[in-house]
Write a protein that holds these residues in place. Structure first.
Motif, short mmCIF file in Angstrom:
data_model
loop_
_atom_site.label_atom_id
_atom_site.label_comp_id
_atom_site.label_asym_id
_atom_site.label_seq_id
_atom_site.Cartn_x
_atom_site.Cartn_y
_atom_site.Cartn_z
N UNK A 158 0.84 -1.19 0.00
CA UNK A 158 0.00 0.00 0.00
C UNK A 158 0.88 1.25 0.00
N UNK A 159 0.53 2.27 -0.75
CA UNK A 159 1.39 3.46 -0.86
C UNK A 159 1.57 4.20 0.45
N UNK A 160 0.61 4.12 1.35
CA UNK A 160 0.69 4.86 2.61
C UNK A 160 1.09 3.97 3.79
N UNK A 161 1.32 2.67 3.53
CA UNK A 161 1.65 1.74 4.60
C UNK A 161 2.54 0.64 4.04
N UNK A 162 3.86 0.83 4.04
CA UNK A 162 4.77 -0.10 3.38
C UNK A 162 4.79 -1.50 3.96
N UNK A 163 4.30 -1.69 5.19
CA UNK A 163 4.26 -3.03 5.76
C UNK A 163 2.96 -3.76 5.44
N UNK A 212 -11.17 -2.52 7.50
CA UNK A 212 -10.05 -2.80 6.59
C UNK A 212 -9.19 -1.56 6.40
N UNK A 213 -9.83 -0.42 6.25
CA UNK A 213 -9.08 0.83 6.10
C UNK A 213 -8.28 1.15 7.37
N UNK A 214 -8.87 0.88 8.52
CA UNK A 214 -8.16 1.12 9.78
C UNK A 214 -7.00 0.15 9.93
N UNK A 215 -7.21 -1.11 9.58
CA UNK A 215 -6.15 -2.11 9.69
C UNK A 215 -4.98 -1.80 8.76
N UNK A 216 -5.26 -1.12 7.66
CA UNK A 216 -4.21 -0.80 6.69
C UNK A 216 -3.30 0.33 7.15
N UNK A 217 -3.67 1.04 8.20
CA UNK A 217 -2.84 2.14 8.68
C UNK A 217 -1.52 1.61 9.24
N UNK A 218 -0.45 2.39 9.14
CA UNK A 218 0.89 1.91 9.52
C UNK A 218 1.13 1.91 11.03
N UNK A 219 0.26 1.22 11.77
CA UNK A 219 0.46 1.07 13.21
C UNK A 219 0.75 -0.38 13.52
N UNK A 220 1.53 -0.64 14.55
CA UNK A 220 1.95 -1.99 14.86
C UNK A 220 1.42 -2.42 16.24
N UNK A 221 0.91 -3.65 16.28
CA UNK A 221 0.52 -4.30 17.53
C UNK A 221 -0.74 -3.74 18.19
N UNK A 222 -1.42 -2.79 17.56
CA UNK A 222 -2.64 -2.25 18.17
C UNK A 222 -3.87 -2.50 17.30
N UNK A 223 -3.71 -3.32 16.25
CA UNK A 223 -4.85 -3.62 15.38
C UNK A 223 -6.02 -4.22 16.17
N UNK A 224 -5.69 -5.06 17.16
CA UNK A 224 -6.76 -5.69 17.94
C UNK A 224 -7.62 -4.66 18.66
N UNK A 225 -7.07 -3.49 18.90
CA UNK A 225 -7.83 -2.43 19.57
C UNK A 225 -8.49 -1.49 18.56
N UNK A 226 -7.74 -1.07 17.54
CA UNK A 226 -8.25 -0.06 16.62
C UNK A 226 -9.38 -0.58 15.73
N UNK A 227 -9.20 -1.75 15.16
CA UNK A 227 -10.24 -2.22 14.23
C UNK A 227 -11.48 -2.70 14.98
N UNK A 228 -11.30 -3.29 16.17
CA UNK A 228 -12.49 -3.68 16.93
C UNK A 228 -13.21 -2.44 17.47
N UNK A 229 -12.45 -1.42 17.85
CA UNK A 229 -13.09 -0.18 18.28
C UNK A 229 -13.91 0.44 17.17
N UNK A 230 -13.36 0.42 15.96
CA UNK A 230 -14.09 0.92 14.79
C UNK A 230 -15.37 0.12 14.56
N UNK A 231 -15.25 -1.19 14.63
CA UNK A 231 -16.41 -2.06 14.41
C UNK A 231 -17.48 -1.83 15.47
N UNK A 232 -17.08 -1.63 16.71
CA UNK A 232 -18.04 -1.42 17.78
C UNK A 232 -18.80 -0.10 17.59
#
Length: 239
Positions: A158-163, A212-232
């Motif tokens: 992804x152009x904004x998230x190299x990982x 999916x858009x939130x998970x694509x952001x270049x953050x590490x180890x906090x996906x379990x919090x950010x994407x579930x927070x978005x879904x909630x």
């Protein structure tokens, strides 16, 4: 009657915990023997543990206290994670299966957040609300598959998230929708949720896309919090 329900839920919690521990120990043993690489075993635990737990929710009674008995299962496993992460408990097999580099303190990040999210969603939403089910299935099926598919076929980043990769994001969306909508359909079939599945499919797809858009952001180890927070947040709003 109240005592009968308590015993019912205590037995259901015991069965659920036994199944979850059996699953976890099986993956730990396979990874410790080198039959699975640590990164893959970590995500298999991530993908499989949550749905197994949620599939056991119908075992519990309709009592208001049932959710607390159910929440004891992820709470007990999370407490074990903490004990391993801080060094109170030595479990090389679990460390091999749930960490990237074999450092027990890694368990205090992603796996710990994973367990805490399950405890909170179980207590706050339980099986009478689709919100918790959707959020948990996005975290399990979507985020787990995104990592596996992204590592294997994610050559185009992804152009904004190299990982992160296009393949991983596609897997995130597809896995999120399949796990979430499939689990809602099953709970609806059991009569635990009353949802128009055709209309719900579009809402679940929209929530999966946002996650999916939130998970694509270049953050590490906090996906379990950010994407579930978005879904909630979106689930409370739309479902």
């Amino acid at each position: 009657m109240f005592q009968t329900l308590l015993w019912h839920d205590a037995i259901a919690a015991f069965i659920t915990l036994a199944l979850a521990l059996l699953w976890l120990r099986a993956i730990d043993a396979i990874a410790h023997r080198g039959w699975l690489e640590p990164k893959l075993s970590r995500k298999i635990v991530h993908i499989g543990t949550g749905p197994l737990f949620v599939l056991c929710w119908p075992l519990f009674s309709a009592a208001a206290s049932a959710r607390y008995f159910a929440a004891l299962v992820p709470l007990s496993i999370t407490a074990q994670f903490v004990a391993i992460g801080v060094g109170w408990l030595q479990d090389p097999a679990a460390v091999t299966a749930m960490t990237r580099a074999g450092n027990p303190r890694e368990i205090l990040r992603g796996p710990l957040y994973y367990g805490l999210v399950f405890v909170l969603c179980t207590i706050c939403f339980w099986r009478t609300s689709p919100v918790g089910i959707v959020a948990l299935m996005l975290m399990c099926g979507g985020d787990g598959l995104a990592d596996i598919i992204g590592r294997r076929w994610g050559t185009r980043k992804l152009p904004f998230s190299p990982d992160k990769s296009w393949a991983g994001s596609a897997a995130m969306f597809g896995g999120s929708f399949a796990f979430a909508w499939g689990m809602l359909a099953w709970f609806g079939h059991l009569g635990l949720l009353a949802l128009p599945l055709d209309e719900t499919a579009g809402i679940v797809a929209a929530i999966a896309l946002a996650a999916t858009l939130v998970e694509a952001l270049p953050f590490r180890d906090i996906d379990n919090l950010t994407l579930t927070g978005t879904a909630i947040v979106l689930g409370v709003w739309w479902l």
